[in-house]
Design an enzyme around this catalytic site. Structure first.
Site, PDB file in Angstrom:
ATOM      1  NE  ARG A 138      -3.442  -2.432   2.730  1.00 53.59           N
ATOM      2  CZ  ARG A 138      -4.170  -2.741   3.793  1.00 53.59           C
ATOM      3  NH1 ARG A 138      -4.110  -1.946   4.870  1.00 53.59           N
ATOM      4  NH2 ARG A 138      -4.933  -3.811   3.813  1.00 53.59           N
ATOM      5  CB  CYS A 157       1.305  14.918 -17.040  1.00 54.15           C
ATOM      6  SG  CYS A 157       0.623  16.254 -18.033  1.00 54.15           S
ATOM      7  NE  ARG A 177      -3.462  14.663 -16.980  1.00 51.25           N
ATOM      8  CZ  ARG A 177      -3.307  15.470 -18.022  1.00 51.25           C
ATOM      9  NH1 ARG A 177      -3.561  15.050 -19.252  1.00 51.25           N
ATOM     10  NH2 ARG A 177      -2.888  16.722 -17.849  1.00 51.25           N
ATOM     11  CB  SER A 178      -1.169  13.126 -21.000  1.00 55.44           C
ATOM     12  OG  SER A 178      -0.763  13.864 -22.130  1.00 55.44           O
ATOM     13  CG  HIS A 218       0.615  12.870 -26.975  1.00 50.85           C
ATOM     14  ND1 HIS A 218       0.059  12.573 -25.744  1.00 50.85           N
ATOM     15  CD2 HIS A 218       1.178  14.095 -26.856  1.00 50.85           C
ATOM     16  CE1 HIS A 218       0.275  13.597 -24.917  1.00 50.85           C
ATOM     17  NE2 HIS A 218       0.958  14.527 -25.572  1.00 50.85           N
ATOM     18  CE1 TYR A 220       0.109  18.304 -28.830  1.00 49.87           C
ATOM     19  CE2 TYR A 220       1.966  17.571 -27.500  1.00 49.87           C
ATOM     20  CZ  TYR A 220       0.655  18.007 -27.603  1.00 49.87           C
ATOM     21  OH  TYR A 220      -0.106  18.143 -26.468  1.00 49.87           O
ATOM     22  CB  ALA A 274       1.378  21.608 -27.861  1.00 48.89           C
TER      23      ALA A 274
END
Length: 275
Positions: A138, A157, A177-178, A218, A220, A274
């Site tokens: 945990r 992020c 997440r990104s 990703h 760009y 970006a």
């Protein structure tokens, strides 16, 4: 070659060959000139780095090692959400007139929570568990706090770390997440590799594996040609990572306590970001 170079190239190839374009879709990010910033993206990238074998910095282009550490100390050690406590300008676009980025990143790590053993913030709870209950499943942090998202100038992020001890080695999973692969992928890997080294040393463990899980990885549209050029570059051996062995308190580390010896890398490139 650096193992990190191979992982980076494989990630880029996977996105370019098997990813999905957001061209024609409504997207939030945009370029400085106002043009929508579209990407080629791939869901569910998982990369593994064995920190006991090599420090995972790419050599295809330089990663700003000291600046990356300064930011991770800003978040995890200073637990700050104000750019005036940071020695770079990477957060300036998201700061208000007072320098605050809202209730994000370091702010969340500094919030104290009540546990059976007492009141801790998330960083101190990790340190407590590694010392007192290292076999716990945990030992984790999470800064993606939904009730505070409306007061964050940028949603986190890299939002969660899970620590796990195997024998005498400390491992961790970084959930993100990104990831803007060209701008920030290796920057984040370097940061959390250093963080894992820090937690391991002050808790009496050897460093183990860092698993990096990215939901949306990703590239760009304006970065594609740069990525393709990077992938063809000469690769160099990984440098030697050194950390001051005398530091036993997590809060005593400074940027000066870390060094990359014999770090060779290709020339730097100017990258549009970006926002």
């Amino acid at each position: 070659m650096s193992i990190a170079d191979g992982v980076f190239i494989h990630t880029c190839e996977s996105i370019l060959n098997d990813g999905v374009s957001t061209e024609g879709e409504k997207v939030r990010p945009h370029w400085e000139d106002g043009t929508p910033a579209h990407t080629i993206k791939k869901f569910g990238i998982i990369n593994e780095y064995d920190l006991s074998k090599e420090f995972p910095v790419i050599t295809l282009r330089p990663t700003a090692f000291k600046s990356a550490i300064d930011e991770i100390l800003w978040i995890w050690q200073k637990k700050s959400n104000n750019i005036n406590d940071l020695n770079s300008k990477i957060w300036n676009s998201w700061a208000d007139e007072d320098g605050s980025i809202g209730k994000a990143y370091g702010y969340q790590l500094g919030v104290k929570h009540q546990y059976k053993e007492g009141l801790f913030d998330q960083v101190d709870r990790v340190l407590f568990d590694l010392k007192n209950n290292p076999m716990s499943r945990r030992i984790m942090t999470n800064i993606y706090v939904h009730q505070d998202l409306h007061e964050m100038n940028l949603y986190p992020c890299a939002y969660s770390m899970t620590f796990n001890v195997e024998g005498n080695k400390l491992n961790a999973i970084l959930n993100q997440r990104s990831s803007d692969v060209l701008v920030a992928n290796n920057w984040n890997v370097v940061q959390y590799a250093v963080l894992l080294h820090m937690f391991a040393q002050v808790s009496g463990f050897e460093v183990g594996k860092l698993i990096h899980v990215i939901a949306d990885a990703h590239i760009y549209d304006r970065h594609i040609d740069m990525i393709r050029e990077l992938m063809t570059r000469e690769q160099f051996p990984a440098p030697v990572f050194r950390m001051n062995p005398d530091i036993k308190d997590f809060y005593d580390f400074t940027v000066k306590d870390f060094e990359l010896v014999d770090y060779q890398a290709g020339k730097q490139i100017k990258i549009p970001v970006a926002i």
